[in-house]
Design an enzyme around this catalytic site. Structure first.
Site, PDB file in Angstrom:
ATOM      1  N   GLY A   1       0.841  -1.192   0.000  1.00  0.00           N
ATOM      2  CA  GLY A   1       0.000   0.000   0.000  1.00  0.00           C
ATOM      3  C   GLY A   1       0.872   1.237   0.000  1.00  0.00           C
ATOM      4  O   GLY A   1       2.092   1.156  -0.112  1.00  0.00           O
TER       5      GLY A   1
ATOM      6  N   GLU B   1       1.159   3.311   2.472  1.00  0.00           N
ATOM      7  CA  GLU B   1       1.812   3.538   3.753  1.00  0.00           C
ATOM      8  C   GLU B   1       2.470   2.313   4.359  1.00  0.00           C
ATOM      9  O   GLU B   1       3.192   2.406   5.329  1.00  0.00           O
ATOM     10  CB  GLU B   1       0.792   4.100   4.765  1.00  0.00           C
ATOM     11  CG  GLU B   1       0.421   5.531   4.478  1.00  0.00           C
ATOM     12  CD  GLU B   1      -1.041   5.665   4.096  1.00  0.00           C
ATOM     13  OE1 GLU B   1      -1.770   4.666   4.205  1.00  0.00           O
ATOM     14  OE2 GLU B   1      -1.457   6.755   3.685  1.00  0.00           O
TER      15      GLU B   1
ATOM     16  N   ASP C   1     -10.937   4.333   9.742  1.00  0.00           N
ATOM     17  CA  ASP C   1     -10.750   3.952   8.335  1.00  0.00           C
ATOM     18  C   ASP C   1     -11.559   2.683   8.085  1.00  0.00           C
ATOM     19  O   ASP C   1     -11.115   1.761   7.410  1.00  0.00           O
ATOM     20  CB  ASP C   1      -9.271   3.732   8.007  1.00  0.00           C
ATOM     21  CG  ASP C   1      -9.003   3.682   6.505  1.00  0.00           C
ATOM     22  OD1 ASP C   1      -9.904   4.071   5.721  1.00  0.00           O
ATOM     23  OD2 ASP C   1      -7.913   3.240   6.105  1.00  0.00           O
TER      24      ASP C   1
HETATM   25  P1  ADP Z   1      -2.834  -0.515   4.548  1.00  0.00           P
HETATM   26  O1  ADP Z   1      -2.631   0.678   5.431  1.00  0.00           O
HETATM   27  O2  ADP Z   1      -1.786  -0.666   3.505  1.00  0.00           O
HETATM   28  O3  ADP Z   1      -4.239  -0.591   4.014  1.00  0.00           O
HETATM   29  P2  ADP Z   1      -3.558  -2.915   6.012  1.00  0.00           P
HETATM   30  O4  ADP Z   1      -3.308  -3.136   7.450  1.00  0.00           O
HETATM   31  O5  ADP Z   1      -4.973  -2.661   5.609  1.00  0.00           O
HETATM   32  O6  ADP Z   1      -2.587  -1.758   5.518  1.00  0.00           O
HETATM   33  O7  ADP Z   1      -2.998  -4.160   5.234  1.00  0.00           O
HETATM   34  C1  ADP Z   1      -3.032  -4.228   3.838  1.00  0.00           C
HETATM   35  C2  ADP Z   1      -3.588  -5.559   3.402  1.00  0.00           C
HETATM   36  O8  ADP Z   1      -2.773  -6.608   3.888  1.00  0.00           O
HETATM   37  C3  ADP Z   1      -4.969  -5.851   3.937  1.00  0.00           C
HETATM   38  O9  ADP Z   1      -5.955  -5.361   3.096  1.00  0.00           O
HETATM   39  C4  ADP Z   1      -5.001  -7.337   4.021  1.00  0.00           C
HETATM   40  O10 ADP Z   1      -5.361  -7.886   2.766  1.00  0.00           O
HETATM   41  C5  ADP Z   1      -3.565  -7.687   4.307  1.00  0.00           C
HETATM   42  N1  ADP Z   1      -3.361  -7.891   5.751  1.00  0.00           N
HETATM   43  C6  ADP Z   1      -2.968  -6.986   6.659  1.00  0.00           C
HETATM   44  N2  ADP Z   1      -2.881  -7.526   7.880  1.00  0.00           N
HETATM   45  C7  ADP Z   1      -3.222  -8.819   7.740  1.00  0.00           C
HETATM   46  C8  ADP Z   1      -3.332  -9.934   8.651  1.00  0.00           C
HETATM   47  N3  ADP Z   1      -3.055  -9.804   9.955  1.00  0.00           N
HETATM   48  N4  ADP Z   1      -3.716 -11.124   8.146  1.00  0.00           N
HETATM   49  C9  ADP Z   1      -3.993 -11.254   6.838  1.00  0.00           C
HETATM   50  N5  ADP Z   1      -3.911 -10.266   5.949  1.00  0.00           N
HETATM   51  C10 ADP Z   1      -3.537  -9.046   6.381  1.00  0.00           C
END
Ligand code: ADP
Ligand code: MN
Length: 516
Positions: free
Chosen positions: A262, A264, A405
């Site tokens: 992503g 960030e 969010d």
């Molecule tokens: P961003 O700020 O980039 O959106 P996220 O925390 O939403 O960060 O993580 C991006 C993506 O990574 C999520 O949409 C998900 O698909 C995957 N992801 C993040 N954390 C996990 C987790 N603990 N288990 C499985 N998938 C995860």
């Protein structure tokens, strides 16, 4: 003969280690020119007698190799080239395994290591070949479904009377099988069998097919690995060092690859290890969220953290790199609060600088789908809605948090329920913009479920009141938002005048609990 020719066709491995001469088939140095299949086959015709001798000896060699492709006693020796290729691959595999052992021996636990990578054979295998044999049956790219050189109708035969040709006819089958080889992965070299009317018995074809699958999968995995290592390069050297340390310490078994990149953050999947130093249990699968240290990405998110009183004092003193770490820290704290309240979310494993390790939501490296990507039955959709309503209330009241969010992008569907993720930007409700964030969350959730056909879904204003326990009566969005901002301002004034924030906005009892 065939074996020698193929062995020589493999790229020169250069000055190989001494053990090479101990190879069960001898050193592949009998011929120095590479042979095409046509060469081999015409030579076969010319030297029929000599070949028969060698063919007679061939099955023994096959039996000794104990490869996964042995199909029975009567190996079809007319396809010895193919068999030889398979043997060669087996040999290469052993060669590489031995190479790895040598490499390990030489390097020991020295900090500087010498790589034998360049001495590897055509197929640079990874270490675990055992699982290949299990899943080769995958039918997604079944060559049986692809082109057919001669078609046999459903009834299973062509022709009439004694000219009848069934689909089991050896010659037809043999040719068909040869043609089907074309459907193997392009990396799997099958030679010009079609051009020369080579007839491949079912037995040999099936063995080959199985072998080709193994190779295809192997190379696919290898590709995956390559891509992953590229993703790893996307993180800066310091981060890589942090990640390697986690593996070296035994906390993580392996980092398998990148799940998401992503703006960030970059999220990796890893298998948990057995750390001796940490006394807590590492989940079998982990997600590693690396907050990006390219600083400008975070500029427009300043307000989330600068105004969060928990971080206010520290904020002004920090350099940008440390602010990134605070995002990771914030996510960790928020996840812990949620965990304590029993909200389904990733469990924090460890935080190191800007790298947060948590439990993986999903299975076998496949992350659970986002709510936006999953098609739920109307029953599950309704279930998901009520669960989210509950979670939002818990988050607000028990965790004293607003997600900030929340949308179908940050909710995963796993194990028949919704899991909340991505809470680095979550704030307490009394954050100067906390209620605005909550209202936005409510709008996202409300719209998603109303569009998704959940008739019971509250509208965004009803949802806001249900979650916050506030009783904002405005019946249109503009007025509603104005009231929200008035409340936020009231809180800010309170901070100005009394030096502390209001503990909560609501003083008239608990909000109603919505449930099924
Ligand atoms: P961003 O700020 O980039 O959106 P996220 O925390 O939403 O960060 O993580 C991006 C993506 O990574 C999520 O949409 C998900 O698909 C995957 N992801 C993040 N954390 C996990 C987790 N603990 N288990 C499985 N998938 C995860
Ligand atoms: Mn996200």
């Amino acid at each position: 003969h065939g074996l020698g020719g193929v062995a020589a066709a493999a790229p020169d491995a250069g000055p190989g280690p001494a053990w090479q001469s101990k190879c069960p088939w001898g050193a592949p140095s009998t011929t120095s020119i590479s042979c095409s299949l046509a060469d081999v086959m015409s030579e076969q015709l010319a030297k029929e007698l000599q070949l028969e001798e060698e063919n007679a000896a061939f099955p023994e060699v096959v039996a000794a190799a104990e490869g996964p492709f042995i199909t029975g006693e009567n190996i079809d020796t007319s396809s010895d080239l193919m068999l030889a290729q398979m043997l060669q691959m087996e040999f290469d595999r052993e060669y590489d395994a031995q190479l790895r052992r040598e490499e390990k021996k030489i390097n020991g636990d020295s900090k500087v290591s010498i790589s034998f990578e360049n001495y590897r054979k055509v197929h640079p295998y990874d270490s675990d070949s055992s699982e290949d044999e299990v899943d080769w049956q995958d039918t997604r790219h079944d060559p049986y479904r692809a082109d057919k050189p001669t078609t046999t109708p459903r009834r299973g035969f062509i022709g009439k009377g004694k000219d009848i040709t069934t689909k089991h006819d050896e010659v037809v089958c043999g040719r068909k099988n040869t043609a089907r080889m074309e459907n193997f992965a392009p990396e799997f070299q099958v030679g010009d069998g079609i051009g020369m009317d080579l007839k491949l018995s079912n037995q040999v074809f099936n063995a080959l097919k199985q072998h080709a699958y193994s190779e295809e999968r192997r190379s696919a995995r290898l590709h995956e690995k390559k891509e992953h290592s590229t993703a790893e390069k996307a993180v800066d050297p310091k981060t890589r060092l942090l990640l390697y340390k986690m593996v070296n310490s035994g906390m993580l078994e392996t980092i398998t690859g990148c799940i998401s990149t992503g703006k960030e953050s970059v999220v990796f999947h890893a298998y948990g290890g057995n750390s001796a130093t940490e006394d807590k249990v590492i989940p079998p699968e982990c997600a590693i969220k690396v907050f990006k240290t390219t600083l400008n990405e975070f500029k427009n998110r300043d307000k989330y953290i600068k105004d969060d009183y928990r971080f206010k004092d520290r904020f002004s003193k920090l350099n940008p790199r440390k602010i990134i770490r605070m995002w990771a820290e914030k996510e960790m704290h928020n996840l812990t609060r949620m965990q304590n309240a029993g909200i389904p979310c990733p469990q924090v494993v460890i935080l190191k600088k800007h790298v947060l390790v948590m439990s993986f939501i999903g299975q076998d490296q496949v992350p659970a789908p986002k709510l936006k990507d999953v098609t739920l039955s109307s029953e599950d959709m309704k279930k998901a809605y009520y669960q989210i309503l509950n979670m939002m209330q818990q988050l607000y009241r028990e965790c004293n948090l607003v997600h900030a969010d929340l949308s179908e992008y940050n909710m995963l569907w796993h194990d028949g329920k919704v899991w909340l993720i991505d809470v680095s930007q979550s704030v307490e409700p009394t954050h100067p913009h906390g209620l605005e964030f909550l209202f936005r969350d409510c709008r996202n959730v409300s719209q998603f479920f109303q569009k998704g056909g959940v008739a019971e879904a509250l509208n965004e204003r009803e949802l806001f009141n249900a979650v916050s326990g506030l009783n904002i009566t405005a019946d249109n969005e503009v007025d509603f938002q104005a009231e929200i901002e008035a409340l936020e301002k009231m809180n800010e004034d309170h901070v100005q005048n009394h030096g502390k924030k209001l503990s909560t906005f609501s003083s008239d009892g608990d909000p109603p609990i919505y449930d099924e």
